[in-house]
Design an enzyme around this catalytic site. Sequence first.
Site, PDB file in Angstrom:
ATOM      1  CB  CYS A 188      34.311  26.826  55.075  1.00  0.00           C
ATOM      2  SG  CYS A 188      33.600  25.487  54.088  1.00  0.00           S
ATOM      3  CB  VAL A 189      38.652  24.655  51.756  1.00  0.00           C
ATOM      4  CG1 VAL A 189      37.927  23.329  51.751  1.00  0.00           C
ATOM      5  CG2 VAL A 189      39.513  24.817  50.523  1.00  0.00           C
TER       6      VAL A 189
END
Length: 130
Positions: A80-81
């Site tokens: 997840c960025v």
Amino acid sequence: MSLRYSLVVNGGVYGSQSARNAYCFANALIERGHTLVSVFFYQDGVTNGNSLTVPANDEFDLVAAWQTLAHDHDVRLETCVAASLRRGVVGKAEAQLHQLDGTNLADDFTQAGLGALAEALLTQDRVVQF
């Protein structure tokens, strides 16, 4: 009957059994003829994609194990960025965007948004969270 799976890993690379259990589960799926499409690393799980992790000589190298799994079985490893950036795990695109000097996202890992997780929830037969 062969099923398509995605995993969600919330546990850090070290400090809990969550990520290691997910890795063992991933291998068991593949051994039983199922397809593992992707692993989405969320919350502290994004640390599984940190290329600067150096385990002791007598410890299992979980980052390298995920990389081998991805390479050998064509599994997408997605961090997840947003969770990654909060925890200092940075890929090339994000380093450029935020004008950072370096990166530490391990090879075979990509950074993705929650849309990638939503897609897995909609398209896989099973999504299992660790």
